[in-house]
Design a protein around this motif. Structure first.
Motif, PDB file in Angstrom:
ATOM      1  N   ASP A   2       4.942  36.213 -26.727  1.00 41.57           N
ATOM      2  CA  ASP A   2       4.332  35.972 -25.427  1.00 41.57           C
ATOM      3  C   ASP A   2       4.925  36.919 -24.392  1.00 41.57           C
ATOM      4  O   ASP A   2       6.009  37.471 -24.568  1.00 41.57           O
ATOM      5  N   LYS A   3       4.206  37.046 -23.278  1.00 44.47           N
ATOM      6  CA  LYS A   3       4.748  37.784 -22.143  1.00 44.47           C
ATOM      7  C   LYS A   3       6.026  37.101 -21.692  1.00 44.47           C
ATOM      8  O   LYS A   3       6.189  35.889 -21.850  1.00 44.47           O
ATOM      9  N   LEU A   4       6.913  37.887 -21.101  1.00 40.99           N
ATOM     10  CA  LEU A   4       8.152  37.352 -20.568  1.00 40.99           C
ATOM     11  C   LEU A   4       8.272  37.799 -19.128  1.00 40.99           C
ATOM     12  O   LEU A   4       8.257  38.998 -18.857  1.00 40.99           O
ATOM     13  N   SER A   5       8.354  36.844 -18.216  1.00 38.46           N
ATOM     14  CA  SER A   5       8.553  37.145 -16.793  1.00 38.46           C
ATOM     15  C   SER A   5       9.965  36.752 -16.412  1.00 38.46           C
ATOM     16  O   SER A   5      10.423  35.653 -16.743  1.00 38.46           O
ATOM     17  N   LEU A   6      10.632  37.672 -15.722  1.00 40.02           N
ATOM     18  CA  LEU A   6      12.029  37.469 -15.352  1.00 40.02           C
ATOM     19  C   LEU A   6      12.232  37.831 -13.890  1.00 40.02           C
ATOM     20  O   LEU A   6      11.469  38.631 -13.338  1.00 40.02           O
ATOM     21  N   PRO A   7      13.284  37.297 -13.278  1.00 38.90           N
ATOM     22  CA  PRO A   7      13.614  37.741 -11.920  1.00 38.90           C
ATOM     23  C   PRO A   7      13.897  39.243 -11.941  1.00 38.90           C
ATOM     24  O   PRO A   7      14.495  39.757 -12.886  1.00 38.90           O
ATOM     25  N   ALA A   8      13.457  39.941 -10.925  1.00 39.55           N
ATOM     26  CA  ALA A   8      13.648  41.394 -10.856  1.00 39.55           C
ATOM     27  C   ALA A   8      15.042  41.701 -10.331  1.00 39.55           C
ATOM     28  O   ALA A   8      15.233  42.154  -9.199  1.00 39.55           O
ATOM     29  N   VAL A   9      16.029  41.424 -11.182  1.00 35.83           N
ATOM     30  CA  VAL A   9      17.431  41.677 -10.871  1.00 35.83           C
ATOM     31  C   VAL A   9      18.051  42.395 -12.064  1.00 35.83           C
ATOM     32  O   VAL A   9      17.575  42.277 -13.194  1.00 35.83           O
ATOM     33  N   LEU A  10      19.116  43.153 -11.804  1.00 39.26           N
ATOM     34  CA  LEU A  10      19.744  43.925 -12.872  1.00 39.26           C
ATOM     35  C   LEU A  10      20.230  43.049 -14.023  1.00 39.26           C
ATOM     36  O   LEU A  10      20.269  43.500 -15.170  1.00 39.26           O
ATOM     37  N   ASP A  11      20.573  41.795 -13.750  1.00 42.07           N
ATOM     38  CA  ASP A  11      21.010  40.887 -14.812  1.00 42.07           C
ATOM     39  C   ASP A  11      19.907  40.606 -15.836  1.00 42.07           C
ATOM     40  O   ASP A  11      20.193  40.114 -16.923  1.00 42.07           O
ATOM     41  N   SER A  12      18.653  40.903 -15.505  1.00 42.78           N
ATOM     42  CA  SER A  12      17.536  40.677 -16.427  1.00 42.78           C
ATOM     43  C   SER A  12      17.367  41.816 -17.431  1.00 42.78           C
ATOM     44  O   SER A  12      16.598  41.688 -18.390  1.00 42.78           O
ATOM     45  N   LEU A  13      18.059  42.929 -17.228  1.00 35.01           N
ATOM     46  CA  LEU A  13      17.866  44.092 -18.099  1.00 35.01           C
ATOM     47  C   LEU A  13      18.173  43.793 -19.566  1.00 35.01           C
ATOM     48  O   LEU A  13      17.464  44.263 -20.456  1.00 35.01           O
ATOM     49  N   ALA A  14      19.201  43.023 -19.836  1.00 30.32           N
ATOM     50  CA  ALA A  14      19.550  42.709 -21.232  1.00 30.32           C
ATOM     51  C   ALA A  14      18.408  41.979 -21.925  1.00 30.32           C
ATOM     52  O   ALA A  14      18.082  42.272 -23.084  1.00 30.32           O
ATOM     53  N   GLN A  15      17.754  41.051 -21.227  1.00 36.32           N
ATOM     54  CA  GLN A  15      16.633  40.321 -21.828  1.00 36.32           C
ATOM     55  C   GLN A  15      15.431  41.238 -22.029  1.00 36.32           C
ATOM     56  O   GLN A  15      14.704  41.099 -23.021  1.00 36.32           O
ATOM     57  N   LEU A  16      15.203  42.163 -21.113  1.00 39.20           N
ATOM     58  CA  LEU A  16      14.103  43.113 -21.271  1.00 39.20           C
ATOM     59  C   LEU A  16      14.347  44.013 -22.476  1.00 39.20           C
ATOM     60  O   LEU A  16      13.430  44.269 -23.272  1.00 39.20           O
ATOM     61  N   ARG A  17      15.576  44.501 -22.636  1.00 42.19           N
ATOM     62  CA  ARG A  17      15.915  45.333 -23.801  1.00 42.19           C
ATOM     63  C   ARG A  17      15.751  44.536 -25.095  1.00 42.19           C
ATOM     64  O   ARG A  17      15.236  45.055 -26.087  1.00 42.19           O
ATOM     65  N   ARG A  18      16.194  43.296 -25.087  1.00 37.76           N
ATOM     66  CA  ARG A  18      16.080  42.451 -26.282  1.00 37.76           C
ATOM     67  C   ARG A  18      14.615  42.228 -26.647  1.00 37.76           C
ATOM     68  O   ARG A  18      14.241  42.269 -27.820  1.00 37.76           O
ATOM     69  N   TYR A  19      13.775  42.015 -25.645  1.00 36.30           N
ATOM     70  CA  TYR A  19      12.341  41.844 -25.893  1.00 36.30           C
ATOM     71  C   TYR A  19      11.784  43.098 -26.569  1.00 36.30           C
ATOM     72  O   TYR A  19      11.058  43.014 -27.556  1.00 36.30           O
ATOM     73  N   ALA A  20      12.128  44.275 -26.026  1.00 36.77           N
ATOM     74  CA  ALA A  20      11.644  45.535 -26.603  1.00 36.77           C
ATOM     75  C   ALA A  20      12.154  45.701 -28.036  1.00 36.77           C
ATOM     76  O   ALA A  20      11.403  46.126 -28.931  1.00 36.77           O
ATOM     77  N   LYS A  21      13.412  45.365 -28.262  1.00 40.09           N
ATOM     78  CA  LYS A  21      13.992  45.464 -29.606  1.00 40.09           C
ATOM     79  C   LYS A  21      13.263  44.537 -30.579  1.00 40.09           C
ATOM     80  O   LYS A  21      12.927  44.943 -31.695  1.00 40.09           O
ATOM     81  N   LEU A  37      12.937  53.142 -27.547  1.00 39.77           N
ATOM     82  CA  LEU A  37      12.053  52.263 -26.766  1.00 39.77           C
ATOM     83  C   LEU A  37      12.870  51.395 -25.813  1.00 39.77           C
ATOM     84  O   LEU A  37      12.526  51.259 -24.636  1.00 39.77           O
ATOM     85  N   GLN A  38      13.962  50.831 -26.293  1.00 43.39           N
ATOM     86  CA  GLN A  38      14.814  50.008 -25.435  1.00 43.39           C
ATOM     87  C   GLN A  38      15.358  50.815 -24.267  1.00 43.39           C
ATOM     88  O   GLN A  38      15.373  50.339 -23.128  1.00 43.39           O
ATOM     89  N   LEU A  39      15.787  52.028 -24.541  1.00 47.99           N
ATOM     90  CA  LEU A  39      16.302  52.906 -23.491  1.00 47.99           C
ATOM     91  C   LEU A  39      15.216  53.201 -22.462  1.00 47.99           C
ATOM     92  O   LEU A  39      15.458  53.142 -21.257  1.00 47.99           O
ATOM     93  N   ALA A  40      14.010  53.494 -22.939  1.00 46.44           N
ATOM     94  CA  ALA A  40      12.898  53.798 -22.034  1.00 46.44           C
ATOM     95  C   ALA A  40      12.587  52.597 -21.142  1.00 46.44           C
ATOM     96  O   ALA A  40      12.440  52.735 -19.921  1.00 46.44           O
ATOM     97  N   VAL A  41      12.490  51.414 -21.732  1.00 49.73           N
ATOM     98  CA  VAL A  41      12.222  50.196 -20.967  1.00 49.73           C
ATOM     99  C   VAL A  41      13.339  49.962 -19.955  1.00 49.73           C
ATOM    100  O   VAL A  41      13.080  49.656 -18.787  1.00 49.73           O
ATOM    101  N   ASP A  42      14.580  50.124 -20.388  1.00 47.59           N
ATOM    102  CA  ASP A  42      15.723  49.911 -19.507  1.00 47.59           C
ATOM    103  C   ASP A  42      15.699  50.867 -18.312  1.00 47.59           C
ATOM    104  O   ASP A  42      15.926  50.446 -17.172  1.00 47.59           O
ATOM    105  N   GLU A  43      15.415  52.130 -18.548  1.00 47.10           N
ATOM    106  CA  GLU A  43      15.407  53.123 -17.467  1.00 47.10           C
ATOM    107  C   GLU A  43      14.322  52.821 -16.427  1.00 47.10           C
ATOM    108  O   GLU A  43      14.579  52.845 -15.224  1.00 47.10           O
ATOM    109  N   ILE A  44      13.116  52.546 -16.894  1.00 43.83           N
ATOM    110  CA  ILE A  44      12.018  52.281 -15.957  1.00 43.83           C
ATOM    111  C   ILE A  44      12.245  50.951 -15.240  1.00 43.83           C
ATOM    112  O   ILE A  44      12.045  50.846 -14.026  1.00 43.83           O
TER     113      ILE A  44
END
Length: 142
Positions: A2-21, A37-44
């Motif tokens: 499913d889609k994952l919505s997170l607060p737009a804070v730097l602490d959410s980056l780990a969850q975004l990378r995990r989703y991509a992984k 892919l994880q690096l690309a998602v993390d940078e953007i």
């Protein structure tokens, strides 16, 4: 997934990378390309959070979604920050990339790494939403 919505804070980056992984693993993409892919998602995502949502406050969200279309895994980051197409940012040239860090112009390297780490990177604006789209070929061929 499913889609994952997170607060737009730097602490959410780990969850975004995990989703991509996890999306890459689910599509059978090898570890090296999954890392890219994880690096690309993390940078953007870092740019979205740090610049697009700089003054947005605690209600700002960033959403990540994935889908498989044909032989491509497509991961999309969605936000409601100001319109910004990362592809319009000047990319470092070969000379810039060979310079020591202290001699390089600040900015642009993260976007360069993001766009080079996937098979295709796209951006579009839909209404009040930015869509940053990462495409990675499934299978052995890159």
């Amino acid at each position: 997934m499913d889609k994952l919505s997170l607060p737009a804070v730097l602490d959410s980056l780990a969850q975004l990378r995990r989703y991509a992984k996890d999306a890459a693993a689910g599509a059978g993409i090898d570890e090296d390309r999954a890392y890219q892919l994880q690096l690309a998602v993390d940078e953007i995502a870092t740019n979205i959070i740090s610049y697009g949502y700089k003054d947005a406050g605690p209600s700002a969200e960033i959403t990540i979604a994935e889908e498989i279309r044909g032989d491509m895994l497509i991961v999309t980051l969605e936000d409601q920050g100001p319109a910004f197409d990362p592809r319009t940012r000047p990319m470092p040239d070969a000379e810039d990339l060979t310079k020591p860090l202290e001699e390089r112009t600040i900015g642009g390297l993260g976007i360069y790494l993001a766009t080079q780490g996937v098979n295709r990177f796209g951006y579009r604006r839909e209404g009040d939403r930015n869509l940053n789209i990462f495409e990675v070929k499934i299978g052995r061929d890159r």
